[in-house]
Design an enzyme around this catalytic site. Structure first.
Site, PDB file in Angstrom:
ATOM      1  N   TYR A  79      -3.955 -23.978 -22.334  1.00 36.99           N
ATOM      2  CA  TYR A  79      -3.982 -24.369 -20.924  1.00 36.99           C
ATOM      3  C   TYR A  79      -2.730 -25.144 -20.563  1.00 36.99           C
ATOM      4  O   TYR A  79      -2.069 -24.857 -19.553  1.00 36.99           O
ATOM      5  CB  TYR A  79      -5.227 -25.216 -20.651  1.00 36.99           C
ATOM      6  CG  TYR A  79      -5.290 -25.787 -19.259  1.00 36.99           C
ATOM      7  CD1 TYR A  79      -5.840 -25.057 -18.211  1.00 36.99           C
ATOM      8  CD2 TYR A  79      -4.808 -27.063 -18.981  1.00 36.99           C
ATOM      9  CE1 TYR A  79      -5.894 -25.576 -16.921  1.00 36.99           C
ATOM     10  CE2 TYR A  79      -4.861 -27.588 -17.695  1.00 36.99           C
ATOM     11  CZ  TYR A  79      -5.402 -26.844 -16.680  1.00 36.99           C
ATOM     12  OH  TYR A  79      -5.452 -27.353 -15.408  1.00 36.99           O
ATOM     13  N   VAL A 110      -3.091 -22.283 -12.111  1.00 38.61           N
ATOM     14  CA  VAL A 110      -3.942 -21.887 -13.230  1.00 38.61           C
ATOM     15  C   VAL A 110      -5.417 -22.063 -12.875  1.00 38.61           C
ATOM     16  O   VAL A 110      -6.256 -21.206 -13.172  1.00 38.61           O
ATOM     17  CB  VAL A 110      -3.592 -22.696 -14.503  1.00 38.61           C
ATOM     18  CG1 VAL A 110      -4.656 -22.504 -15.588  1.00 38.61           C
ATOM     19  CG2 VAL A 110      -2.222 -22.279 -15.039  1.00 38.61           C
ATOM     20  N   GLU A 111      -5.729 -23.169 -12.216  1.00 39.11           N
ATOM     21  CA  GLU A 111      -7.133 -23.475 -11.933  1.00 39.11           C
ATOM     22  C   GLU A 111      -7.755 -22.518 -10.917  1.00 39.11           C
ATOM     23  O   GLU A 111      -8.854 -21.994 -11.152  1.00 39.11           O
ATOM     24  CB  GLU A 111      -7.266 -24.921 -11.424  1.00 39.11           C
ATOM     25  CG  GLU A 111      -7.031 -25.986 -12.469  1.00 39.11           C
ATOM     26  CD  GLU A 111      -8.127 -26.054 -13.507  1.00 39.11           C
ATOM     27  OE1 GLU A 111      -9.214 -25.470 -13.300  1.00 39.11           O
ATOM     28  OE2 GLU A 111      -7.903 -26.699 -14.552  1.00 39.11           O
ATOM     29  N   THR A 112      -7.089 -22.310  -9.800  1.00 37.56           N
ATOM     30  CA  THR A 112      -7.749 -21.580  -8.699  1.00 37.56           C
ATOM     31  C   THR A 112      -6.849 -20.622  -7.932  1.00 37.56           C
ATOM     32  O   THR A 112      -7.190 -20.231  -6.818  1.00 37.56           O
ATOM     33  CB  THR A 112      -8.354 -22.574  -7.687  1.00 37.56           C
ATOM     34  OG1 THR A 112      -7.293 -23.388  -7.155  1.00 37.56           O
ATOM     35  CG2 THR A 112      -9.405 -23.457  -8.324  1.00 37.56           C
ATOM     36  N   ILE A 135      -0.887 -26.553 -12.231  1.00 42.30           N
ATOM     37  CA  ILE A 135      -2.324 -26.793 -12.380  1.00 42.30           C
ATOM     38  C   ILE A 135      -3.117 -26.068 -11.297  1.00 42.30           C
ATOM     39  O   ILE A 135      -4.109 -25.378 -11.595  1.00 42.30           O
ATOM     40  CB  ILE A 135      -2.620 -28.307 -12.367  1.00 42.30           C
ATOM     41  CG1 ILE A 135      -2.186 -28.909 -13.701  1.00 42.30           C
ATOM     42  CG2 ILE A 135      -4.106 -28.574 -12.105  1.00 42.30           C
ATOM     43  CD1 ILE A 135      -2.414 -30.387 -13.841  1.00 42.30           C
TER      44      ILE A 135
END
Length: 332
Positions: free
Chosen positions: A311, A123-125, A120
């Site tokens: 996602y 993928v997010e940041t 997570i």
């Protein structure tokens, strides 16, 4: 062709008209009503809220991005290619090494595997390296008052953002994030920040913009609260047999069917295994052909973070790749 002297005269005028057009997207009465109601409901000075909100700027580019989200326009081939890169996997391994103690502690406390937390954050940041360049205040203002179909949601988020800034003593004018108003390592919306952010050492405020420990704890807390099943699988690749009923109708993200139901439809697991768990079957469009995956309850839990099967599968596969490379590194 228009003479250059006329173009020089018209250019400032065209810019002014363009600016006026942008401002015309916002109903000032709507803004004033929000400020008045928020101040009244929270028993705050009207002028204080007005002073913050009036410094926000409408950003037309945000509306354009909202109308073309990547999850709805990309094939799985392109979407996966963004996240499954050597650079991102290597960064995940290094992040794991640097924060191994925290990851291990949080995983043991919550039951959420380190690789899923890493998936997570990756993928997010990109593990905190890319947290967004938009003013969160501008983003929420633009969407609250210039994006009618989700105006109610973003007005609520703008209110939560003001509450968050007050509670955590943040400067609302300096916080940057995504075009949708998500912020920090975890890319939490303000309401999620208030609801799920967790202070790792329970020493006071929770800082998801700068504190890595808090970010790790908060991702795991989010998944745990959304009923992560410890020790249970996330996804298994599926194969369409010759009797498969294609094209596959859109399936619920939440597992509702037995594996045997999908077997009867002509699908089986790629590794030949079976399961008694409820599953969903998701279809992923490739540049050429399609790919199928069985998703378990934990796959659904990941989609509570972002309601997209693309996602969830990217998070799962990135986490698996990071864990695989970490295991190899430890063997050396």
């Amino acid at each position: 062709m228009m003479p250059s002297c006329i173009l020089r005269i018209l250019s400032p005028l065209l810019f002014l008209l363009s600016s006026l057009s942008s401002f015309s997207q916002i109903d000032q009465t709507d803004v004033d009503d929000f400020v008045r109601i928020y101040a009244m409901q929270n028993q705050l000075p009207l002028e204080d809220i007005h002073a913050i909100v009036t410094q926000a700027t409408y950003q037309p580019s945000i509306i354009e991005k909202m109308n073309k989200p990547a999850e709805k326009t990309m094939t799985w081939t392109r979407y996966r290619g963004i996240f499954m890169t050597d650079d991102r996997i290597d960064a995940g391994v290094q992040f794991w090494i640097t924060n191994e103690t925290t990851l291990q502690n949080i995983s043991q406390q919550t039951g959420v595997p380190e690789k899923i937390i890493l998936g997570i954050l990756g993928v997010e940041t990109f593990f905190g390296a890319r947290t967004g360049t938009y003013s969160v205040l501008d983003a929420l203002y633009t969407l609250a008052f210039g994006y009618p179909k989700r105006s109610s949601f973003f007005k609520a988020e703008l209110g939560k953002f003001l509450e968050l800034c007050s509670r955590e003593q943040l400067d609302p004018l300096s916080i940057q994030g995504s075009y949708a108003g998500a912020m920090g390592y975890c890319q939490f919306m303000p309401s999620s920040y208030l609801a799920y952010a967790k202070n790792y050492d329970e020493s006071g405020s929770t800082d998801l913009m700068n504190n890595v420990d808090d970010a790790i704890a908060s991702v795991a807390n989010y998944l745990q609260i959304h009923r992560w099943q410890t020790g249970k699988p996330v996804a298994l690749q599926a194969i369409a047999t010759g009797t498969a009923q294609l094209p596959l109708a859109k399936q619920s993200l939440k597992p509702k069917e037995s594996y045997s139901t999908y077997q009867e439809m002509g699908f089986r697991t790629a590794n030949g295994s079976s399961t008694d768990e409820k599953v969903t079957l998701q279809e992923f469009t490739l540049d050429e052909g399609n790919e199928y995956w069985f998703g378990f309850t934990n796959f659904y839990v990941i989609t509570r973070y972002n309601h997209s099967p693309l996602y969830a599968l990217a998070v799962y596969q990135l986490g698996e790749a990071i864990q695989s490379k970490m295991t190899e590194k430890k063997k050396l």
